[in-house]
Design an enzyme around this catalytic site. Structure first.
Site, PDB file in Angstrom:
ATOM      1  N   HIS A 153       7.070 -77.862 -36.943  1.00 46.63           N
ATOM      2  CA  HIS A 153       6.732 -76.541 -37.511  1.00 46.63           C
ATOM      3  C   HIS A 153       6.197 -75.589 -36.441  1.00 46.63           C
ATOM      4  CE1 HIS A 153       7.088 -77.779 -41.825  1.00 46.63           C
ATOM      5  NE2 HIS A 153       6.784 -78.965 -41.326  1.00 46.63           N
ATOM      6  N   TYR A 206      -3.125 -84.564 -39.774  1.00 39.79           N
ATOM      7  CA  TYR A 206      -3.359 -83.123 -39.565  1.00 39.79           C
ATOM      8  C   TYR A 206      -4.655 -82.848 -38.816  1.00 39.79           C
ATOM      9  CZ  TYR A 206       0.781 -82.202 -42.266  1.00 39.79           C
ATOM     10  OH  TYR A 206       2.093 -82.161 -42.675  1.00 39.79           O
ATOM     11  N   ASN A 231       6.472 -77.438 -48.477  1.00 33.40           N
ATOM     12  CA  ASN A 231       7.776 -77.059 -47.919  1.00 33.40           C
ATOM     13  C   ASN A 231       8.561 -76.268 -48.962  1.00 33.40           C
ATOM     14  OD1 ASN A 231       7.535 -78.223 -45.391  1.00 33.40           O
ATOM     15  ND2 ASN A 231       8.600 -80.116 -45.940  1.00 33.40           N
TER      16      ASN A 231
HETATM   17 FE1  HDE Z   1       3.714 -82.109 -41.822  1.00 31.50          FE
HETATM   18  N1  HDE Z   1       2.810 -81.989 -40.007  1.00 31.50           N
HETATM   19  N2  HDE Z   1       3.792 -84.120 -41.635  1.00 31.50           N
HETATM   20  N3  HDE Z   1       4.780 -82.270 -43.553  1.00 31.50           N
HETATM   21  N4  HDE Z   1       3.699 -80.136 -42.016  1.00 31.50           N
HETATM   22  C1  HDE Z   1       2.438 -80.854 -39.407  1.00 31.50           C
HETATM   23  O1  HDE Z   1       0.380 -80.461 -38.371  1.00 31.50           O
HETATM   24  C2  HDE Z   1       3.079 -84.849 -40.755  1.00 31.50           C
HETATM   25  C3  HDE Z   1       5.205 -83.413 -44.147  1.00 31.50           C
HETATM   26  C4  HDE Z   1       4.102 -79.404 -43.087  1.00 31.50           C
HETATM   27  O2  HDE Z   1       2.155 -73.842 -40.714  1.00 31.50           O
HETATM   28  C5  HDE Z   1       1.611 -81.106 -38.179  1.00 31.50           C
HETATM   29  O3  HDE Z   1      -0.649 -78.547 -37.771  1.00 31.50           O
HETATM   30  C6  HDE Z   1       3.244 -86.248 -41.021  1.00 31.50           C
HETATM   31  C7  HDE Z   1       5.610 -83.173 -45.500  1.00 31.50           C
HETATM   32  C8  HDE Z   1       3.933 -78.005 -42.826  1.00 31.50           C
HETATM   33  O4  HDE Z   1       0.711 -74.833 -39.416  1.00 31.50           O
HETATM   34  C9  HDE Z   1       1.436 -82.620 -38.164  1.00 31.50           C
HETATM   35  C10 HDE Z   1       4.097 -86.326 -42.082  1.00 31.50           C
HETATM   36  C11 HDE Z   1       5.432 -81.832 -45.697  1.00 31.50           C
HETATM   37  C12 HDE Z   1       3.403 -77.927 -41.544  1.00 31.50           C
HETATM   38  C13 HDE Z   1       2.254 -83.036 -39.362  1.00 31.50           C
HETATM   39  C14 HDE Z   1       4.420 -84.992 -42.471  1.00 31.50           C
HETATM   40  C15 HDE Z   1       4.919 -81.274 -44.470  1.00 31.50           C
HETATM   41  C16 HDE Z   1       3.257 -79.273 -41.076  1.00 31.50           C
HETATM   42  C17 HDE Z   1       2.135 -80.508 -36.914  1.00 31.50           C
HETATM   43  C18 HDE Z   1       4.663 -87.570 -42.726  1.00 31.50           C
HETATM   44  C19 HDE Z   1       5.740 -81.015 -46.956  1.00 31.50           C
HETATM   45  C20 HDE Z   1       3.077 -76.673 -40.766  1.00 31.50           C
HETATM   46  C21 HDE Z   1       1.253 -79.312 -36.624  1.00 31.50           C
HETATM   47  C22 HDE Z   1       3.756 -88.234 -43.550  1.00 31.50           C
HETATM   48  C23 HDE Z   1       4.961 -81.405 -48.079  1.00 31.50           C
HETATM   49  C24 HDE Z   1       1.724 -76.131 -41.081  1.00 31.50           C
HETATM   50  C25 HDE Z   1       0.221 -79.351 -37.622  1.00 31.50           C
HETATM   51  C26 HDE Z   1       1.506 -74.835 -40.342  1.00 31.50           C
HETATM   52  C27 HDE Z   1       2.713 -79.614 -39.834  1.00 31.50           C
HETATM   53  C28 HDE Z   1       2.347 -84.320 -39.721  1.00 31.50           C
HETATM   54  C29 HDE Z   1       5.309 -84.715 -43.527  1.00 31.50           C
HETATM   55  C30 HDE Z   1       4.633 -79.882 -44.328  1.00 31.50           C
HETATM   56  C31 HDE Z   1       1.846 -83.330 -36.890  1.00 31.50           C
HETATM   57  C32 HDE Z   1       2.615 -87.379 -40.247  1.00 31.50           C
HETATM   58  C33 HDE Z   1       6.121 -84.208 -46.510  1.00 31.50           C
HETATM   59  C34 HDE Z   1       4.283 -76.857 -43.744  1.00 31.50           C
HETATM   60  O5  HDE Z   1       0.105 -82.988 -38.363  1.00 31.50           O
END
Ligand code: HDE
Length: 708
Positions: A88, A375, A161
């Site tokens: 993202h 996060y 999402n």
């Molecule tokens: Fe994320 N995801 N994600 N994700 N995600 C990040 O956090 C992660 C997942 C989502 O505008 C990271 O700040 C793991 C699902 C958004 O700043 C990180 C898993 C969904 C955003 C991270 C998921 C999301 C992130 C990278 C698997 C929808 C952007 C930078 C379990 C429900 C937020 C950060 C923004 C961002 C990890 C799966 C949505 C690395 C480990 C499912 C919208 O922490």
């Protein structure tokens, strides 16, 4: 529409100093400070006399180390970047508010839902997943839809999402799915694209991703604008009320503007013409006072529903169809303020799934549980200090107090003696204490069992909802899904990966698998991949999953591109722009030269785009208002031919005056003109053209004739 106003920026580069002239060594004038404007200083506040030349020994000699201004300036520049988000990375944020419709006291004690009409400040960041910070907006990808709600009882982040399901069921697979979609590690390409071997290798070996793949290959993954897409919390959460009773809840954001996507060929061309298409759209609409809005919808259910539902509600690769469990709309989210500083707000905003408030709680969804670790951890890496919560965009807007202290860049530094509790210091020296009555309570769910490393058997069905999603699409949407699979898999070099993927698709349906196989030029259909459970073929179609089955209520927020030439009819242009305005839409004028055009009544109109700089892919509908000579000149210009050729190919409505005829002749479109071409002659014509455009596309042009 009221224009938006921004409050004065909290921090400013300006200090109140006397006006000043800056001159170079030779007395040459470089810059005149505005009268009453600020003096340039170092970070230490020392006024700078010359910002054009560094200190040197002799006119052509080496630079002097003692030039503290030079060293400070370069040092600071060298450290301007923080690590981009690992996923993202490319995103765009805006401020707004959430307005609650009615008290939900029965169902949740969350303070934000206790009073009708109450507004809670919000910050939203939309994003793509795979691309780097500088990648193009129209990549085929999931869009992040992250909402930070600054409630009176703390910050609540719904980090969702625009697709209601995910690729994987267990967070332990997240590094793998992300590694596979990112540029391949040896060559560092392709950027912001899933169309390569590593991605399809991984997902074809990971059948649980099939449902999500259907969404990502659908038009949902190429939205026309952030404003025109839905958002989803994805996981099942809990609402907990004051009596300590828990209900399950799924969150939905429903765009008031309706849903809309672009075609893949448009996406590819938009990426070249305007890689910032989505962020520009959000910025412009807010600045113009056309505030985007979503309603928050919830699906609330109890254990009995969860137990009777076809799938495990903890499995994030499944959704609950709206037709099975209706969505109740409980409030609205309005974005009404652009950021003052992209870095300070959009880049430094730190969403954390574990940021929840009293009245909301987690479930055991294994993806959510894993995210709750990730996060906080990632914010420390990116923002470099546990004090990232002190940054204005991340800090709560309600009072907060605790005994956490120190660390890099601490901006909130408590005073007094007590930095622990319990303590016996009197009065306001004692610091904060717990509040058992209003404090956050975890729902005391009962947890028992052994400690295996396994996947629940209730998560085993990977295909039934993928099939339901495909069947719920309109024929043209199904065609787009098939074309997207064919496009992406055609970029895959390994035939074995392509075959394995088609084998998985056979479990979605032999029809879709056959179409993809045909598109790939496969002579035989590979065997269906083995499944561990029987596919449930009896799931009812869910029309709510289709974009086209749910068209927008109006044209509001859409954009027309009007190509004008010198000598064009002022009356026709004015009638058209008035009709567009009445429909709540906007327009841009495109002219052969950016200086604009002189109309037949000698009025001069300025152009927003030069022909070529404003291709038709940037607009929802187009019109050509040309004089006789102007039309003849357009007919000789490649960019004008591309303008109409693309508009035709993308099923756009095309309004035209007789002067446009030579252009249609030169492109061969004259023979192809259909009901999507609307003559603008006649008094009522512009209004009826605009009304026609509410269908957004003349779909009949895009449907291949039967048997083709
Ligand atoms: Fe994320 N995801 N994600 N994700 N995600 C990040 O956090 C992660 C997942 C989502 O505008 C990271 O700040 C793991 C699902 C958004 O700043 C990180 C898993 C969904 C955003 C991270 C998921 C999301 C992130 C990278 C698997 C929808 C952007 C930078 C379990 C429900 C937020 C950060 C923004 C961002 C990890 C799966 C949505 C690395 C480990 C499912 C919208 O922490």
């Amino acid at each position: 529409m009221a224009a938006s106003r921004k409050p004065a920026s909290p921090s400013t580069r300006a200090q109140s100093n006397a006006p000043k002239e800056q001159t170079g060594e030779g007395g040459e004038l470089h810059q005149l400070a505005a009268p009453g404007g600020p003096v340039l200083t170092t970070q230490q506040g020392v006024p700078v006399s010359d910002d054009q030349n560094s200190l040197r020994i002799g006119e052509r000699g080496p630079l002097a180390m003692e030039d503290a201004h030079f060293r400070e300036k370069i040092f600071h520049f060298d450290h301007e970047r923080i690590p981009e988000r690992v996923v993202h990375a490319r995103g765009y944020g805006a401020h707004g508010y959430f307005e609650n419709y009615a008290p939900l006291t029965d169902i949740t004690s969350a303070d934000i839902f206790q009073r009708a009409g109450e507004r809670t400040p919000a910050f939203v960041r939309f994003s793509t997943v795979a691309g780097s910070k500088g990648s193009s907006d129209l990549a085929r990808d999931v869009r992040g839809f992250a909402v930070k709600l600054y409630t009176k009882e703390g910050n609540w982040d719904i980090v969702g999402n625009n697709i209601p399901v995910f690729f994987i069921q267990d967070a332990i697979k997240f590094p793998d799915v992300i590694h596979s979609v990112k540029p391949e590690p040896d060559r560092e390409f392709p950027q912001a694209q899933s169309a390569h071997d590593n991605f399809w290798d991984f997902v074809s070996l990971t059948p649980e991703s099939t449902h999500m793949l259907m969404w990502v290959m659908s038009d949902r993954a190429i939205p026309r604008s952030f404003r025109f897409m839905e958002g989803f919390g994805v996981h099942t959460f809990r609402f907990v009320n004051d009596r300590g009773e828990s209900h399950f809840v799924k969150f939905h954001w429903k765009p008031k503007q309706g849903m809309q996507s672009v075609l893949w060929d448009e996406a590819v061309k938009i990426n070249g013409a305007d890689p910032d298409f989505h962020r520009r759209d959000l910025w412009n609409s807010i600045e113009q006072g056309d505030f985007p809005e979503w309603e928050l919808g919830v699906q609330v259910f109890d254990d009995a529903f969860a137990d009777s539902f076809d799938f495990d509600v903890l499995d994030p690769t499944k959704l609950i169809p709206e037709e099975v469990l209706p969505i109740t709309r409980i409030g609205r989210l309005v974005l009404d303020r652009t950021v003052d500083n992209f870095f300070a707000e959009t880049e430094q905003v730190a969403f954390c799934t574990q940021n929840i408030v009293r009245g909301v709680d987690f479930t055991n969804d294994p993806l959510l549980q894993g995210r709750n670790f990730s996060y906080l951890d990632t914010q420390l890496k990116r923002l470099g200090s546990p004090n990232f919560t002190h940054l204005p965009v991340n800090a709560p807007k309600c009072p907060f107090a605790n005994f956490q202290q120190d660390g890099h860049m601490a901006l909130v530094n408590p005073v007094g003696r007590a930095n622990y509790e319990p303590n016996s210091w009197p009065g306001d020296q004692r610091g904060p204490r717990e509040d058992p009555a209003r404090g956050f309570q975890s729902f005391p769910a009962e947890e028992v069992g052994a400690k295996p490393r396994l996947r629940a058997s209730s998560f085993a069905d990977h295909y039934s909802q993928a099939r339901m999603f495909f069947r719920s699409q309109q024929p043209i949407e199904q065609q787009h899904i098939v074309e997207a699979f064919v496009f992406e898999l055609s970029k895959v070099e390994s035939p074995a990966i392509r075959e394995r993927m088609v084998g998985n698709l056979r479990n979605v349906g032999d029809d879709v698998a056959q179409l993809v196989a045909d598109g790939l030029g496969m002579t035989t259909l590979p065997p269906a991949s083995p499944t561990t459970v029987e596919i449930n073929d009896s799931l009812a179609e869910s029309p709510a999953l289709s974009i086209l089955a749910n068209p927008p209520e109006s044209l509001a927020g859409r954009k027309f591109g009007i190509l004008v030439t010198d000598g064009a009819s002022a009356a026709q242009l004015n009638a058209l722009t008035a009709a567009i305005h009445d429909a709540g839409a906007i327009f841009e004028l495109i002219a052969p030269k950016i200086g604009g055009a002189t109309l037949d009544d000698a009025t001069q109109v300025a152009a927003t785009q030069k022909l070529g700089g404003g291709p038709s892919v940037l607009y929802d509908a187009v019109a050509i208002i040309a004089s006789k000579l102007g039309g003849q000149q357009l007919a000789a210009q490649p960019a004008a031919k591309d303008f109409v050729n693309d508009a035709h190919a993308h099923g756009k409505f095309i309004g035209y005056t007789p002067g446009a005829q030579p252009l249609f002749d030169a492109t061969g479109l004259t023979a192809l003109m259909d009901a999507g071409y609307v003559s603008l002659g006649g008094k009522a014509a512009p209004k009826s053209f605009v009304r026609t455009c509410a269908a957004l596309r003349f779909w009949a042009r895009l449907v291949p004739p039967a048997g083709a």
